[in-house]
Enzyme design. Sequence first.
Site, PDB file in Angstrom:
ATOM      1  N   TYR A 149     -19.134 -32.756  -1.044  1.00 44.38           N
ATOM      2  CA  TYR A 149     -17.987 -33.670  -0.936  1.00 44.38           C
ATOM      3  C   TYR A 149     -16.833 -33.133  -1.778  1.00 44.38           C
ATOM      4  CZ  TYR A 149     -21.365 -36.938   1.040  1.00 44.38           C
ATOM      5  OH  TYR A 149     -22.312 -37.522   1.836  1.00 44.38           O
ATOM      6  N   SER A 150     -15.651 -33.138  -1.183  1.00 50.92           N
ATOM      7  CA  SER A 150     -14.460 -32.701  -1.921  1.00 50.92           C
ATOM      8  C   SER A 150     -14.077 -33.749  -2.959  1.00 50.92           C
ATOM      9  CB  SER A 150     -13.292 -32.484  -0.951  1.00 50.92           C
ATOM     10  OG  SER A 150     -13.563 -31.424  -0.071  1.00 50.92           O
ATOM     11  N   CYS A 178      -7.410 -29.375   5.683  1.00 50.07           N
ATOM     12  CA  CYS A 178      -8.761 -29.879   5.437  1.00 50.07           C
ATOM     13  C   CYS A 178      -9.089 -30.989   6.435  1.00 50.07           C
ATOM     14  CB  CYS A 178      -8.890 -30.405   4.006  1.00 50.07           C
ATOM     15  SG  CYS A 178     -10.587 -30.795   3.520  1.00 50.07           S
ATOM     16  N   GLU A 198     -10.050 -25.350   4.985  1.00 50.69           N
ATOM     17  CA  GLU A 198     -11.358 -25.895   4.614  1.00 50.69           C
ATOM     18  C   GLU A 198     -11.740 -26.938   5.660  1.00 50.69           C
ATOM     19  OE1 GLU A 198     -12.665 -28.552   0.978  1.00 50.69           O
ATOM     20  OE2 GLU A 198     -12.651 -26.457   0.387  1.00 50.69           O
ATOM     21  N   TYR A 218     -14.814 -28.387   8.623  1.00 47.17           N
ATOM     22  CA  TYR A 218     -16.267 -28.522   8.700  1.00 47.17           C
ATOM     23  C   TYR A 218     -16.675 -29.088  10.056  1.00 47.17           C
ATOM     24  CZ  TYR A 218     -14.305 -32.893   6.974  1.00 47.17           C
ATOM     25  OH  TYR A 218     -13.514 -34.004   6.793  1.00 47.17           O
TER      26      TYR A 218
END
Length: 433
Positions: free
Chosen positions: A221-222, A391, A431, A433
């Site tokens: 987790y960021s 992101c 970044e 995902y």
Amino acid sequence: MNAIAEAAVIKQHLIDPEICIRCNTCEAICPVQAITHDSVNYVVDASKCNLCMDCISPCPTGSIDNWRMMPRVRAYTTEEQLKWDELPAELPPEELEGLAEAGADVSTAPAPVAPPAVVKEPGGEEAFNSAAFGATLPPWSAAHAYSNLYGPKAAQKTVTATVVGNVRVTEVGKTAGSDYDTHHIVLDFGAMPFPVLEGQSIGVVPPGVDDIGRKHHARQYSIASPRNGERPGYNNLSLTIKRVLQDHDGDPVRGVASNYMCDLKVGDKVEVIGPFGTSFLMPNHPRSSIVMICTGTGSAPMRAMTEWRRRLRASGKFEGGKLMLFFGARTQEELPYFGPLQSLPKDFIDINFAFSRTPGQPKRYVQDVMRERAADLAAMLQDANTYFYVCGLKSMEEGVVLALRDVAQGAGLNWDTIGAALKREGRLHLETY
């Protein structure tokens, strides 16, 4: 195949399953699609890997930087790697020496190969490779990042944090029911050292075991808070976490860690590893500008950067450049921090929202809004003091980088030159995902 070719020794690229936090960074960035995964491990296909090294720097844990000298005909298959709990031992030196004496080619690796901006799809058609422009180096003025202080290969495996806050940060609406809420969770580390920077992440280790009886691996987790904590002066940090009840294909699935975290109560304990990340970091030099492009919980690092700049501004000790945010969600109700964002001063940050599922309105994505702001973005692309951060879901990445390319070309700029500079100078960070 002749005897020498069969005996050839290769430097096989492997991923350490004990350290990997399954963040998908390596698979997303690999220019030759050599990396794949299942529900347990991420693995590298030796028949596809060209040792370009492009995946090494972005890996937040260093799990990707592992190698074994192997006879080519005995290279570990992806099927073997998917079953590993740990890396295999090195082959005995005498076995490799025997191969060398037999005339084997024992060169360890070709020269690094730059990832192409255009790649071939399985059908032969050309496709834009957005990952080719993502920087693997941090901005030159970024603060030094500490990483991997806690983890499977560290002196201390995990650190225990205490939940000191858990608040829902999305509204309840027709398309954002209680099952799909997003939470802002604050963790306190007490007296245990856990230094972090904006753009870094942590791994949360859920309790229990998976379907085959193995302990759950950590989920990444960021961090959503700035370097001096969610509460300034305290050893704490915050996360932005959305419950996961379906996968990216829309199939039902209950996220192990996301539901665990969203259900935590104040006072509960959480096992944490990390911190991770040494490149997705914000610039620290005066008059540096930041363009933040995100969707959903990809807003976490953007919130951290924005809050740190807000605190610096309040101190009067830092002359910051422009802040520009492009934030996308399906609806306003599903957009985290919508209320607090509305209260930020307009002369501090330029906020642009994009909603793709607003009833009665056309679909708008972040890349659409970026094109509407082309004149401003073109100027920032040419400014060496402007840094871009992307992101969110992987599906947004190509559209965003293509939008930057279109903005550059629309302004008469050479995208190949601009794109190469963004990567080389650590100015475009991806970044997804």
